[in-house]
Design a protein around this motif. Structure first.
Motif, short mmCIF file in Angstrom:
data_model
loop_
_atom_site.label_atom_id
_atom_site.label_comp_id
_atom_site.label_asym_id
_atom_site.label_seq_id
_atom_site.Cartn_x
_atom_site.Cartn_y
_atom_site.Cartn_z
N TRP A 18 0.83 -1.21 0.00
CA TRP A 18 0.00 0.00 0.00
C TRP A 18 0.86 1.26 0.00
CZ3 TRP A 18 -0.15 2.74 4.89
CH2 TRP A 18 -1.03 3.82 4.92
N SER A 31 -4.06 7.68 1.70
CA SER A 31 -5.41 7.22 2.03
C SER A 31 -5.72 6.01 1.16
CB SER A 31 -6.42 8.34 1.80
OG SER A 31 -6.31 8.86 0.49
N ASP A 33 -7.42 3.47 -1.95
CA ASP A 33 -8.71 2.82 -2.13
C ASP A 33 -8.81 1.67 -1.13
OD1 ASP A 33 -10.89 1.35 -2.90
OD2 ASP A 33 -10.52 1.60 -5.05
N PRO A 34 -9.71 1.77 -0.14
CA PRO A 34 -9.82 0.71 0.88
C PRO A 34 -10.09 -0.66 0.29
CG PRO A 34 -11.05 2.66 1.53
CD PRO A 34 -10.63 2.87 0.11
N GLU A 35 -10.89 -0.72 -0.78
CA GLU A 35 -11.22 -2.01 -1.37
C GLU A 35 -9.99 -2.67 -1.99
OE1 GLU A 35 -13.93 -3.81 -1.08
OE2 GLU A 35 -14.53 -2.22 0.29
N ILE A 37 -6.93 -2.20 -1.04
CA ILE A 37 -6.07 -2.61 0.06
C ILE A 37 -6.57 -3.93 0.66
CG2 ILE A 37 -5.19 -1.96 2.34
CD1 ILE A 37 -5.57 0.99 1.41
N LYS A 38 -7.88 -4.05 0.81
CA LYS A 38 -8.46 -5.29 1.35
C LYS A 38 -8.24 -6.46 0.39
CE LYS A 38 -11.92 -2.99 4.22
NZ LYS A 38 -13.35 -2.71 4.44
N ASP A 63 -7.88 -2.69 9.40
CA ASP A 63 -8.93 -1.66 9.40
C ASP A 63 -8.62 -0.55 10.39
OD1 ASP A 63 -10.40 -2.90 7.45
OD2 ASP A 63 -11.79 -3.89 8.82
N LEU A 66 -5.79 1.72 9.10
CA LEU A 66 -6.22 2.62 8.03
C LEU A 66 -7.10 3.74 8.57
CD1 LEU A 66 -6.98 0.00 5.23
CD2 LEU A 66 -4.94 1.42 5.50
N LYS A 67 -7.95 3.42 9.55
CA LYS A 67 -8.84 4.44 10.12
C LYS A 67 -8.07 5.45 10.96
CE LYS A 67 -12.96 1.48 10.36
NZ LYS A 67 -13.85 0.70 11.26
#
Length: 322
Positions: A18, A31, A33-35, A37-38, A63, A66-67
């Motif tokens: 990432w 930041s 794209d969370p998807e 990264i998952k 999670d 990232l938050k």
């Protein structure tokens, strides 16, 4: 617990991707794209830990990181104020993100603070550089000392977390660099000729920091003091050399955060300087752990910050014309 150590390794692998690739955006502070990264996490689990029973721990840890990343990075910079987050190696800064997330936001009954710190140190020893374990231990230990031990009366939140909560209902304005206090520093890339002037090899004096990089010696410039005089004094203080400044190599500036003083703008001026070849005497410092002479031809093989490389190249060009 072996599974937990493997789980943290998988999270580190994912954070490394990432931080290193287009999964994120800006170097160091991302930041992304969370998807995506998952998806990277799922791929890494299948590739490196098929059948891992503790995948919920892995997902929850990632999670949380990232938050809380912006806050965690602020804590890292406050604890290591001379080093912006993007100057810390990718591996080290993501190990710190893992360790601080577990230390500050994790379930302390499930993962006690000392376990979180020890696990981060083990990750640093396994995946980081020669000094990564020492550096990670220093940062996490300082934060642990500041918040206090769990269950004791003096236990408290980290001040940055408290301030974030106070500011949660108000918009946070970007830092206005023009309003920051300025700290000036003078630095010198010192060279000497070993043996004799005719046949001696050109040597550069460099200092080694706790992040595992070789860099240029520097120190503070006092108000109304000339850059040259301050640099001569600070190099003598830091590595024990009497230098003669010969040329200006360039300038650099960056924002640094201090836990008590707050943010400041650091401006560094770099010089090329000459000295006699003698043993370096490193001043005791929390940020440096070594000082050595290197043959000019060997310098490209060293681990050096990207913004320092052009300065060394300019010095080599100047010396080649002598």
């Amino acid at each position: 617990m072996a599974n937990r150590h493997l789980s943290r390794s998988i999270v580190l692998q994912t954070l490394f991707e990432w931080d290193f690739s287009p999964l994120g955006e800006n170097k160091g502070k991302k930041s992304g794209d969370p998807e995506k990264i998952k998806q990277a996490l799922i791929r890494n689990l299948k590739e490196f830990a098929p059948g891992l029973e503790d995948d919920a721990f892995v997902s929850n840890l990632l999670d949380q990181i990232l938050k809380k990343q912006a806050m965690i990075d602020e804590i890292i910079e406050a604890t290591a104020p001379d080093w912006p987050i993007d100057k810390i190696s990718i591996v080290d800064r993501n190990i710190l993100r893992i360790g601080l997330t577990e230390l500050l936001f994790g379930d302390r009954k499930e993962v006690p603070p000392k376990v979180a710190i020890n696990e981060a140190i083990e990750l640093a020893k396994t995946f980081g550089g020669e000094n990564s374990g020492k550096f990670v231990n220093g940062v996490l230990g300082a934060v642990y000392k500041e918040i206090g031990e769990p269950g004791k009366e003096h236990q408290k939140e980290h001040p940055i977390i408290s301030n974030r909560k106070k500011d949660s209902n108000s918009s946070k304005e970007p830092v206005d660099i023009a309003k920051l206090p300025v700290e000036k520093k003078g630095a010198a890339l010192v060279y000497a000729q070993k043996n004799n002037k005719e046949n001696g090899k050109i040597m550069f004096a460099l200092v080694h920091d706790v992040f595992g990089y070789w860099t240029i010696s520097k120190g503070g410039i006092e108000e109304e003091e000339s850059e040259e005089n301050a640099t001569v004094r600070e190099i003598k203080k830091e590595i024990g050399l009497d230098i003669k400044i010969e040329a200006k190599l360039g300038e650099n500036e960056y924002v640094a955060a201090h836990p008590s003083k707050g943010k400041s703008l650091k401006k560094v001026v770099y010089f090329l300087a000459h000295s006699e070849y003698k043993e370096l005497e490193l001043e005791e410092s929390g940020g440096l752990d070594g000082a050595r002479w290197f043959e000019m031809a060997k310098v490209p093989e060293l681990r050096i910050y990207n913004d320092i490389i052009p300065l060394i190249a300019k010095a080599v060009e100047i010396l080649s014309k002598k």
